[in-house]
Design a protein around this motif. Structure first.
Motif, short mmCIF file in Angstrom:
data_model
loop_
_atom_site.label_atom_id
_atom_site.label_comp_id
_atom_site.label_asym_id
_atom_site.label_seq_id
_atom_site.Cartn_x
_atom_site.Cartn_y
_atom_site.Cartn_z
N ALA A 1 -29.29 32.28 18.97
CA ALA A 1 -28.50 31.53 17.98
C ALA A 1 -29.01 30.09 17.87
CB ALA A 1 -27.03 31.54 18.37
N TYR A 2 -29.09 29.63 16.64
CA TYR A 2 -29.69 28.31 16.39
C TYR A 2 -29.07 27.71 15.14
CZ TYR A 2 -33.10 24.91 14.66
OH TYR A 2 -33.69 23.78 14.17
N GLU A 3 -28.91 26.40 15.15
CA GLU A 3 -28.52 25.66 13.96
C GLU A 3 -29.15 24.27 14.06
OE1 GLU A 3 -26.20 25.99 10.32
OE2 GLU A 3 -26.75 27.44 11.87
N PRO A 4 -29.74 23.75 13.00
CA PRO A 4 -30.29 22.40 13.06
C PRO A 4 -29.23 21.38 13.47
CG PRO A 4 -31.02 23.52 11.08
CD PRO A 4 -29.97 24.39 11.70
N LEU A 5 -29.54 20.55 14.45
CA LEU A 5 -28.56 19.61 14.99
C LEU A 5 -28.86 18.16 14.64
CD1 LEU A 5 -28.22 21.01 18.64
CD2 LEU A 5 -26.75 21.50 16.68
N ASP A 6 -30.03 17.88 14.09
CA ASP A 6 -30.46 16.50 13.94
C ASP A 6 -29.50 15.64 13.12
OD1 ASP A 6 -32.63 16.93 15.51
OD2 ASP A 6 -34.10 17.06 13.87
N GLU A 7 -29.00 16.18 11.99
CA GLU A 7 -28.12 15.39 11.15
C GLU A 7 -26.82 15.05 11.87
OE1 GLU A 7 -27.99 16.13 6.71
OE2 GLU A 7 -28.75 18.05 7.42
N ALA A 8 -26.22 16.05 12.50
CA ALA A 8 -24.96 15.82 13.21
C ALA A 8 -25.16 14.87 14.38
CB ALA A 8 -24.39 17.14 13.69
N LEU A 9 -26.25 15.05 15.12
CA LEU A 9 -26.51 14.17 16.25
C LEU A 9 -26.80 12.74 15.81
CD1 LEU A 9 -28.64 16.53 18.52
CD2 LEU A 9 -26.36 15.62 19.02
N SER A 10 -27.39 12.59 14.63
CA SER A 10 -27.65 11.24 14.13
C SER A 10 -26.34 10.49 13.88
CB SER A 10 -28.49 11.28 12.85
OG SER A 10 -27.75 11.81 11.77
N VAL A 11 -25.30 11.23 13.48
CA VAL A 11 -23.98 10.61 13.29
C VAL A 11 -23.45 10.09 14.62
CG1 VAL A 11 -21.57 11.07 12.62
CG2 VAL A 11 -23.44 12.05 11.28
N LEU A 12 -23.76 10.79 15.71
CA LEU A 12 -23.31 10.38 17.04
C LEU A 12 -24.22 9.34 17.66
CD1 LEU A 12 -22.41 13.91 18.47
CD2 LEU A 12 -20.87 12.27 17.38
N ARG A 13 -25.52 9.40 17.35
CA ARG A 13 -26.47 8.45 17.94
C ARG A 13 -26.36 7.06 17.34
NH1 ARG A 13 -30.44 12.60 17.29
NH2 ARG A 13 -31.45 11.32 15.70
N THR A 14 -26.08 6.98 16.05
CA THR A 14 -26.06 5.68 15.38
C THR A 14 -25.08 4.70 16.02
OG1 THR A 14 -26.80 6.66 13.30
CG2 THR A 14 -25.71 4.50 13.18
N PRO A 15 -23.83 5.11 16.32
CA PRO A 15 -22.91 4.19 17.00
C PRO A 15 -23.04 4.22 18.52
CG PRO A 15 -21.73 6.16 16.37
CD PRO A 15 -23.13 6.33 15.86
N GLY A 16 -24.03 4.95 19.04
CA GLY A 16 -24.28 4.97 20.47
C GLY A 16 -23.34 5.85 21.27
N LEU A 17 -22.80 6.90 20.65
CA LEU A 17 -21.90 7.81 21.36
C LEU A 17 -22.68 8.83 22.20
CD1 LEU A 17 -19.29 8.54 18.53
CD2 LEU A 17 -19.38 6.63 20.15
N VAL A 18 -23.81 9.24 21.68
CA VAL A 18 -24.69 10.20 22.36
C VAL A 18 -26.12 9.70 22.24
CG1 VAL A 18 -25.62 12.55 22.32
CG2 VAL A 18 -23.16 12.18 21.97
N VAL A 19 -26.89 9.83 23.31
CA VAL A 19 -28.30 9.45 23.30
C VAL A 19 -29.12 10.67 23.71
CG1 VAL A 19 -30.08 7.97 24.29
CG2 VAL A 19 -27.78 7.05 23.87
N ARG A 20 -30.12 11.01 22.91
CA ARG A 20 -30.98 12.13 23.24
C ARG A 20 -32.29 11.63 23.83
NH1 ARG A 20 -32.77 16.00 18.45
NH2 ARG A 20 -33.89 14.09 17.86
N ARG A 21 -32.70 12.23 24.93
CA ARG A 21 -33.98 11.92 25.54
C ARG A 21 -34.83 13.19 25.57
NH1 ARG A 21 -33.07 7.00 24.96
NH2 ARG A 21 -32.59 5.58 26.69
N ARG A 22 -36.11 13.04 25.27
CA ARG A 22 -37.04 14.17 25.30
C ARG A 22 -37.84 14.15 26.60
NH1 ARG A 22 -37.13 12.78 19.73
NH2 ARG A 22 -36.79 14.58 18.36
N GLN A 23 -37.94 15.31 27.23
CA GLN A 23 -38.77 15.47 28.41
C GLN A 23 -40.03 16.24 28.02
OE1 GLN A 23 -37.96 14.12 31.27
NE2 GLN A 23 -35.85 13.55 30.77
N GLY A 24 -41.17 15.85 28.58
CA GLY A 24 -42.41 16.56 28.28
C GLY A 24 -43.53 15.62 27.93
N ARG A 25 -44.54 16.16 27.29
CA ARG A 25 -45.71 15.38 26.90
C ARG A 25 -45.62 14.98 25.43
NH1 ARG A 25 -47.89 20.03 29.05
NH2 ARG A 25 -48.93 20.52 27.06
N PRO A 26 -46.43 14.03 25.01
CA PRO A 26 -46.45 13.67 23.59
C PRO A 26 -46.71 14.89 22.72
CG PRO A 26 -47.66 12.04 24.86
CD PRO A 26 -47.32 13.16 25.82
#
Length: 228
Positions: A111-136
């Motif tokens: 199961a999958y749904e694009p999350l970027d738009e919803a997460l951007s609503v949370l990231r902009t006011p600093g409610l949630v921060v996403r960090r990526r692990q891995g290589r460039p």
């Protein structure tokens, strides 16, 4: 990838609905930060949920009450806790699977749904921060940090928006049902449902309300026979 975006654009929820649901889910399911916290953790982070796979699979149960109820029946059959059966009965003997379900896409890893738009609503006011692990250019894992502001916002929703009590309660239930398991473990459980496993890539995963209701009836009949 374009075909998935095309289907996803026919969304069943709004971006802001998705954002609120994800905030409540992250608040319920994220783990307190260990001491000392990871070096890349935001300074005001209070909890973290590891991996997009886990977030997607938790969200699947939250968005699909029929699958959630069926898994509660499975836990009842395994552990014998009648609270699980009563919750499943509450869901399946109502119209919740019809009015609360928001189907998700079947993707390569379930199961999958694009999350970027919803997460951007949370990231902009600093409610949630996403960090990526891995290589460039090759992400191995996404970590979703809930900040102090995010925790406060989720608590304010709990206290002041009774209309969202359903998602508050269900987020807590989904987190409990996951029992700290990894996203891959939840994916394997969800793949046991033929409607989930057999859905064509890029299509929405069909519901199982009728089959789950029949399973509930069978369990209740079995319990009645045991009591006689």
């Amino acid at each position: 990838m374009a075909e998935f975006q095309q289907v996803a654009d026919g969304r069943t929820t709004s971006v802001y609905q998705d954002a609120v649901r994800l905030l409540l889910l992250l608040s319920a399911a994220s783990e307190p930060l260990r001491e000392p916290p990871p070096s890349d953790a935001p300074a005001d982070a209070v909890a973290v949920l590891h991996s997009q796979v886990l977030l997607q699979k938790l969200d699947f149960w939250l968005r699909n009450p029929d699958y959630l109820a069926d898994e509660l029946i499975s836990r009842f059959e395994r552990d014998g806790d009648h609270d699980d059966l009563n919750l499943a009965r509450q869901i399946l003997e109502s119209d919740e699977p019809e009015v609360r379900s928001h189907q998700m896409l079947r993707f390569l890893f379930g199961a999958y749904e694009p999350l970027d738009e919803a997460l951007s609503v949370l990231r902009t006011p600093g409610l949630v921060v996403r960090r990526r692990q891995g290589r460039p250019r090759r992400t191995a894992q996404h970590d979703y940090y809930l900040t102090l502001s995010g925790r406060a916002a989720a608590q304010k929703i709990v206290e002041t928006v009774p209309e969202l009590a359903y998602y508050v309660e269900r987020s807590t239930l989904v987190a409990d049902l996951a029992a700290g398991r990894r996203g891959s473990a939840l994916r394997d459980i969800q793949y046991l449902q033929p409607e989930y496993a057999d859905a064509a890539l890029g299509t929405r995963i069909a519901g199982i309300a009728d089959r789950a209701r029949q399973r509930l009836r069978d369990v209740l009949i079995g319990l009645e026979r045991e009591e006689k």
